[in-house]
Design an enzyme around this catalytic site. Structure first.
Site, short mmCIF file in Angstrom:
data_model
loop_
_atom_site.label_atom_id
_atom_site.label_comp_id
_atom_site.label_asym_id
_atom_site.label_seq_id
_atom_site.Cartn_x
_atom_site.Cartn_y
_atom_site.Cartn_z
N ILE A 1 0.82 -1.22 0.00
CA ILE A 1 0.00 0.00 0.00
C ILE A 1 0.86 1.26 0.00
O ILE A 1 0.37 2.34 -0.37
CB ILE A 1 -0.96 -0.04 1.22
CG1 ILE A 1 -2.20 0.81 0.96
CG2 ILE A 1 -0.25 0.39 2.49
CD1 ILE A 1 -3.30 0.60 1.99
N ASN B 1 12.18 -7.87 6.52
CA ASN B 1 12.46 -7.15 7.77
C ASN B 1 12.05 -8.06 8.92
O ASN B 1 10.93 -8.57 8.94
CB ASN B 1 11.66 -5.85 7.81
CG ASN B 1 12.06 -4.88 6.72
OD1 ASN B 1 13.22 -4.82 6.33
ND2 ASN B 1 11.10 -4.11 6.21
N GLN C 1 10.37 -4.12 10.91
CA GLN C 1 9.19 -4.95 10.69
C GLN C 1 8.03 -4.30 11.43
O GLN C 1 8.13 -4.00 12.63
CB GLN C 1 9.41 -6.39 11.21
CG GLN C 1 8.22 -7.30 10.88
CD GLN C 1 8.40 -8.75 11.33
OE1 GLN C 1 9.41 -9.09 11.96
NE2 GLN C 1 7.44 -9.60 11.01
N SER C 2 6.93 -4.08 10.71
CA SER C 2 5.76 -3.43 11.33
C SER C 2 4.55 -4.35 11.34
O SER C 2 3.62 -4.13 12.12
CB SER C 2 5.43 -2.13 10.60
OG SER C 2 5.13 -2.38 9.24
N HIS D 1 6.52 -12.09 5.80
CA HIS D 1 6.33 -11.60 4.44
C HIS D 1 7.67 -11.27 3.80
O HIS D 1 8.62 -10.89 4.48
CB HIS D 1 5.42 -10.36 4.39
CG HIS D 1 5.83 -9.23 5.28
ND1 HIS D 1 5.61 -9.23 6.64
CD2 HIS D 1 6.45 -8.05 5.02
CE1 HIS D 1 6.07 -8.11 7.16
NE2 HIS D 1 6.59 -7.37 6.20
N LEU D 2 7.68 -11.42 2.48
CA LEU D 2 8.79 -10.95 1.67
C LEU D 2 8.33 -9.72 0.91
O LEU D 2 7.23 -9.72 0.33
CB LEU D 2 9.20 -12.02 0.65
CG LEU D 2 9.95 -13.24 1.17
CD1 LEU D 2 10.13 -14.25 0.03
CD2 LEU D 2 11.30 -12.84 1.75
N HIS D 3 9.16 -8.70 0.88
CA HIS D 3 8.96 -7.58 -0.02
C HIS D 3 9.67 -7.94 -1.33
O HIS D 3 10.86 -8.30 -1.30
CB HIS D 3 9.60 -6.30 0.51
CG HIS D 3 9.03 -5.77 1.79
ND1 HIS D 3 8.22 -4.66 1.83
CD2 HIS D 3 9.17 -6.19 3.07
CE1 HIS D 3 7.89 -4.41 3.09
NE2 HIS D 3 8.46 -5.32 3.86
P1 DGP Z 1 7.22 -4.39 7.20
O1 DGP Z 1 7.52 -3.00 7.63
O2 DGP Z 1 8.45 -5.13 6.65
O3 DGP Z 1 6.52 -5.17 8.30
O4 DGP Z 1 6.22 -4.28 5.96
C1 DGP Z 1 4.86 -4.10 6.09
C2 DGP Z 1 4.36 -3.50 4.81
O5 DGP Z 1 2.94 -3.62 4.79
C3 DGP Z 1 4.66 -2.01 4.63
O6 DGP Z 1 5.54 -1.82 3.52
C4 DGP Z 1 3.32 -1.38 4.32
C5 DGP Z 1 2.42 -2.56 4.05
N1 DGP Z 1 1.04 -2.39 4.45
C6 DGP Z 1 0.60 -1.93 5.65
N2 DGP Z 1 -0.74 -1.94 5.69
C7 DGP Z 1 -1.16 -2.42 4.48
C8 DGP Z 1 -2.45 -2.67 3.93
O7 DGP Z 1 -3.50 -2.47 4.54
N3 DGP Z 1 -2.47 -3.15 2.66
C9 DGP Z 1 -1.32 -3.41 1.94
N4 DGP Z 1 -1.48 -3.86 0.69
N5 DGP Z 1 -0.10 -3.19 2.44
C10 DGP Z 1 -0.02 -2.71 3.70
#
Ligand code: DGP
Length: 117
Positions: free
Chosen positions: A36, A90, A97-98, A103-105
């Site tokens: 997102i 992350n 990591q949030s 997950h993999l980016h």
């Molecule tokens: P991390 O920080 O590595 O845990 O990555 C979490 C990612 O999730 C961050 O890049 C933004 C994404 N993200 C957060 N909320 C949503 C959502 O509601 N939908 C999608 N598609 N991505 C989200």
């Protein structure tokens, strides 16, 4: 490593279809959807359908699901047509990591510098 109950987990809700996402690929074990907050022209998240808090926990519990996750990430990158890509996991709040569902980016489509910040 911190964890989130599956019922409160954002990515579990996306996997279940309760929160909309732009899905770009899926397998029996994994789902791929666009981030997102894209950090590059291609920025896709690939998550296991099963709730585990991070990639190490996935590896510790299922080599098959880990291989499926990486395979789907590679297939998505291939379909996106990027000349190269980065897979980022992350792990832990200190590493940004949030969302505590593995997950993999998949990041590509622009020049990627090294080392990452
Ligand atoms: P991390 O920080 O590595 O845990 O990555 C979490 C990612 O999730 C961050 O890049 C933004 C994404 N993200 C957060 N909320 C949503 C959502 O509601 N939908 C999608 N598609 N991505 C989200």
């Amino acid at each position: 490593m911190s964890d989130t109950p599956a019922e409160d987990c954002l990515f579990c809700r996306i996997v279940a279809g309760g929160i909309p996402a732009t899905v770009v690929g899926e397998t029996e074990h994994s789902l791929a959807f666009r981030d997102i907050e894209p950090a590059a022209p291609t920025h896709v998240l690939v998550v296991p359908r099963r709730h585990v808090p991070d990639l190490a926990a996935l590896a510790a519990t299922s080599a098959d699901e880990l291989a499926d996750l990486v395979g789907l990430a590679a297939a998505v990158a291939d379909r996106e047509g990027v000349p190269g890509y980065r897979l980022v996991a992350n792990t832990g709040a200190a590493a940004q990591q949030s969302v505590f569902h593995a997950h993999l980016h998949v990041i590509g489509g622009r020049d990627l510098t090294w080392p990452p910040g």
